[in-house]
Design an enzyme around this catalytic site. Sequence first.
Site, PDB file in Angstrom:
ATOM      1  N   HIS A  18       0.849  -1.207   0.000  1.00 11.54           N
ATOM      2  CA  HIS A  18       0.000   0.000   0.000  1.00 11.54           C
ATOM      3  C   HIS A  18       0.881   1.254   0.000  1.00 11.54           C
ATOM      4  CE1 HIS A  18      -3.030  -2.653   2.362  1.00 11.54           C
ATOM      5  NE2 HIS A  18      -3.545  -2.471   1.161  1.00 11.54           N
ATOM      6  N   LYS A  42     -16.551  -6.887   6.245  1.00 10.88           N
ATOM      7  CA  LYS A  42     -15.486  -7.741   6.793  1.00 10.88           C
ATOM      8  C   LYS A  42     -15.316  -7.474   8.284  1.00 10.88           C
ATOM      9  CE  LYS A  42     -12.810  -7.164   2.493  1.00 10.88           C
ATOM     10  NZ  LYS A  42     -11.605  -6.554   1.953  1.00 10.88           N
ATOM     11  N   ARG A  91      -2.252  -6.254  -8.345  1.00 12.61           N
ATOM     12  CA  ARG A  91      -1.023  -7.023  -8.124  1.00 12.61           C
ATOM     13  C   ARG A  91      -0.855  -8.067  -9.214  1.00 12.61           C
ATOM     14  NH1 ARG A  91      -3.112  -8.169  -2.226  1.00 12.61           N
ATOM     15  NH2 ARG A  91      -4.879  -8.362  -3.629  1.00 12.61           N
ATOM     16  N   SER A 129      -2.930  -7.775   3.031  1.00 13.95           N
ATOM     17  CA  SER A 129      -3.160  -7.632   4.473  1.00 13.95           C
ATOM     18  C   SER A 129      -3.596  -8.978   5.045  1.00 13.95           C
ATOM     19  CB  SER A 129      -4.244  -6.591   4.740  1.00 13.95           C
ATOM     20  OG  SER A 129      -3.859  -5.344   4.223  1.00 13.95           O
TER      21      SER A 129
HETATM   22  O1  PNS Z   1      -9.180  -2.869   0.454  1.00  9.50           O
HETATM   23  P1  PNS Z   1     -10.484  -3.356  -0.138  1.00  9.50           P
HETATM   24  O2  PNS Z   1     -11.278  -4.072   0.944  1.00  9.50           O
HETATM   25  O3  PNS Z   1     -10.288  -4.185  -1.373  1.00  9.50           O
HETATM   26  O4  PNS Z   1     -11.321  -2.039  -0.541  1.00  9.50           O
HETATM   27  C1  PNS Z   1     -12.624  -2.139  -1.067  1.00  9.50           C
HETATM   28  C2  PNS Z   1     -13.298  -0.754  -1.218  1.00  9.50           C
HETATM   29  C3  PNS Z   1     -13.261   0.006   0.098  1.00  9.50           C
HETATM   30  C4  PNS Z   1     -12.571   0.059  -2.264  1.00  9.50           C
HETATM   31  C5  PNS Z   1     -14.761  -0.975  -1.692  1.00  9.50           C
HETATM   32  O5  PNS Z   1     -15.373  -1.927  -0.875  1.00  9.50           O
HETATM   33  C6  PNS Z   1     -15.615   0.294  -1.681  1.00  9.50           C
HETATM   34  O6  PNS Z   1     -15.361   1.215  -2.412  1.00  9.50           O
HETATM   35  N1  PNS Z   1     -16.642   0.327  -0.809  1.00  9.50           N
HETATM   36  C7  PNS Z   1     -17.515   1.469  -0.629  1.00  9.50           C
HETATM   37  C8  PNS Z   1     -18.935   1.169  -1.084  1.00  9.50           C
HETATM   38  C9  PNS Z   1     -19.091   1.401  -2.577  1.00  9.50           C
HETATM   39  O7  PNS Z   1     -18.855   2.464  -3.088  1.00  9.50           O
HETATM   40  N2  PNS Z   1     -19.523   0.329  -3.297  1.00  9.50           N
HETATM   41  C10 PNS Z   1     -19.766   0.399  -4.736  1.00  9.50           C
HETATM   42  C11 PNS Z   1     -18.523   0.208  -5.563  1.00  9.50           C
HETATM   43  S1  PNS Z   1     -17.802  -1.393  -5.405  1.00  9.50           S
END
Ligand code: PNS
Length: 161
Positions: A18, A42, A91, A129
């Site tokens: 990150h 989660k 990745r 992570s």
């Molecule tokens: O590190 P992660 O868990 O892969 O991140 C995921 C994240 C936070 C980018 C995604 O879950 C997110 O954007 N959530 C907010 C809700 C949202 O906007 N959902 C619609 C698009 S997927």
Amino acid sequence: MENIAVYPGSFDPVTNGHIDLIQRSATLFDKVVVAILRNSGKMPLFSIDERKEMLEMAIREIGNATVTDFSGLLVDFAEQIGASVIIRGIRAISDYEHELQMALINRRLSSRVETVFMLPAETYSFLSSRLVKEIASYGGAISGLVPEDVERRLYSKFNLK
Ligand code: PNS
């Protein structure tokens, strides 16, 4: 006009992968806002405050990057803070399908925010992570994968070392 990018994620906890992406993004955009999702489905190991502290410590030398948290839709948050770009790291090709889906949904939700995929250094292409937590929970070596402060906090979460 300032070019602001948002780098969203769970960051539970932040890894060197990150940090590598934040450093790279900080050279491309005027401001990078690292945004921790609050209402994730989660079960996190670290609280939002702990994750924020670890991130702040990790990026303290990057002058144009800040850390915050958000809830609700990412595109709404991006628009609120005036960000026109969402940064996501890819990745391996296995990340691509899920990331493509999110990027296209976000594009449908807002045409004003563009997703930019970035590659971390290849040293971190296997890093996540989830894996770091798993290794740490068994007392395995995670130095070089996360900052020292994160390493200490991980072992202490698992009552090790
Ligand atoms: O590190 P992660 O868990 O892969 O991140 C995921 C994240 C936070 C980018 C995604 O879950 C997110 O954007 N959530 C907010 C809700 C949202 O906007 N959902 C619609 C698009 S997927």
